[in-house]
Design an enzyme around this catalytic site. Sequence first.
Site, mmCIF file in Angstrom:
data_model
loop_
_atom_site.group_PDB
_atom_site.id
_atom_site.type_symbol
_atom_site.label_atom_id
_atom_site.label_comp_id
_atom_site.label_asym_id
_atom_site.label_seq_id
_atom_site.Cartn_x
_atom_site.Cartn_y
_atom_site.Cartn_z
ATOM 1 C CD GLU A 76 8.818 23.364 -14.476
ATOM 2 O OE1 GLU A 76 10.013 23.563 -14.759
ATOM 3 O OE2 GLU A 76 8.294 22.235 -14.409
ATOM 4 N N PRO A 132 -2.772 25.021 -17.602
ATOM 5 C CG PRO A 132 -3.875 26.034 -15.819
ATOM 6 C CD PRO A 132 -2.947 26.334 -16.964
ATOM 7 C CB THR A 151 6.051 23.428 -18.894
ATOM 8 O OG1 THR A 151 4.630 23.275 -18.785
ATOM 9 C CG2 THR A 151 6.674 23.451 -17.516
#
Length: 627
Positions: A20, A24, A51
């Site tokens: 996962e 950034p 995510t």
Amino acid sequence: MKLADKIKQHKGPHPFFTFEFFPPRTDQGFENLVPRICRLAELDPLAISITWGAGGSTKERTLELAGVTQEQNGLDTVMHLTCTNMKVGMVDEALAAAKERGIESILALRGDPPRGQEEWTPIDSRFQHGIDLVKYIRNSPYAQTFSVGVAAYPDGHTERLNDEDTEIGFLKQSVDAGADFIITQLFYDVDNFVRWVKKVREAGISVPIIPSVMPIQTYATFIRLTKLCGSRVPESIMQALEPIKSDDRHVKDYGVELAVEMVRRITTEAGIPGIHLCTLNLEKSVTRVLEILQWTPAHTAAASAHPSITGHNSLIADGPASTVVHPPPQLDASDLVLTPGAATDKATHGLKDIPAVGAPAGSGELNNAASWDDFPNGRFGDVKSPAYGELGPWGSFGQAYTNALSSTSAKDPTTLDELTKIFVDYLEGKIPTTPFSPTALSPESKIILPELRELTARGWWTVGSQPAVDGVSSADEVVGWGPRAGYVFQKCFVEFFCEEADVEQVSRAVEANGYGWVDWFAGNYQQGDLRGNVPEGGRNAVTWGVFPGQEIVQTTIIERESFCSWKEEAFDIWSDWASFYRPGSDERKLLENVRDTRWLVSIVHHDYKDPDALWKFLKGVGTEDVC
């Protein structure tokens, strides 16, 4: 290929694993994450997941990164999708974008509350829970396009007070609606997980359960995330961490050991076919975990050539976890070729000599990309690191700790004096935390406690600091870090909230008597308003270490981009704190007014040989004769 199909077809010599990642916070971090994912892809994960940030805050970056990994790198990618801030048209757009990029798996989540809201509130009543996304996808033109997964919470959901049977009932409804795999919230209590899996299976849920395992990277991150996620932490883990919590290298080693032990138990005792490794955008720890488990392609090839050598029969695998990973050997100080004096000559050159932020990592600057995983990233790390701002999808620093404040004896603040008292009480140990401080005051901060207390009592609420350190042993119990037989150095800095008039006083003092020794930033809630004397592209190295056989390692950098990122986070913490009080209340009005009117100031004094240099300067701010 769809993740559910890949799981069914998996017939490898060991359980599968997925990675996962989160998008950034900085452009440079994004650019540097892609090659990191490519390196980790060589370990042959079954899939990777990207995510969807808290409150949908990383929607575009999620789509961009998922597109890069799926289209350009050929990695089967699971894209997270949340209900937060989503309407039907927006969901359709996200699904269309995912299909266009070749993505075939979606993890459907409710998501976190948008920042500043007391509770999660849908902007479209049709999307209130993860199951609503599952139903929508299964009744849309994309029904056959995607494998759809949902989240599960072995330790219980942090916001719902339902009993476990009710929660498992909700999970069963999601599976019945069309979810074909489950990824759990991170956990550390394996006994509880094994028990929970048994209850889930007894409830008639048969789809694959993929447990999330996160190797501990730093003690502070571990505490933050487990509090935020409501994870149960066995006392044995806390006892193991207590004596090493200030030693980053030993914490990482223990984190690897623990993850290996957890994975072995999970895959044997719970009959789990694979695991989900939460990387925090770092690579070394998860790589070490897989190497010790002998799940890497190299080990698989060796096992094929020599069937007697397998992940469960090797000497490494058979030994107890505590024998697998050892701390680096201690070296004698005489092994150092570089003296502290020579080291500081190289490590403290002027800002004008340090390359701009856009310079390639490791090219003529203090911090080298190779050190990004070795020491803490995040708040004070390098903005070029993919792990900068390491909470990633789990929300803000403040979100993890505003709950903690309500459990203390701190008075709900209605005046500025009461706010000052909260910050002073924290420094004096009368309350264990504030929304800006994850744990009790560190031993390092206690070195400058009188100065912090004096500044805070003045109404300049301190939220970050470090004392000056001049060539102290890296084995020092208070300020030491990194390998033994080294030396560590620090410039003194402090960060605080104050009024605009105070910022003007600081500016005049720096101009009059800073003498080139003081660098500072100041910013307010208005995104574009930034003051200070650090030149564009200046990178202020404030913590560094010198170790045998290594380049100078720099772990703390304060620069424009990192300060702006922290400034945004810091003022969001005021919003989070205010949201705990009802609209119109005295507490909420006070906290929102502070957010709107106060400034965050960061001041560094470059004379690390004089521990009082910064404090002498600050005592003179606002006086007629600034000293």
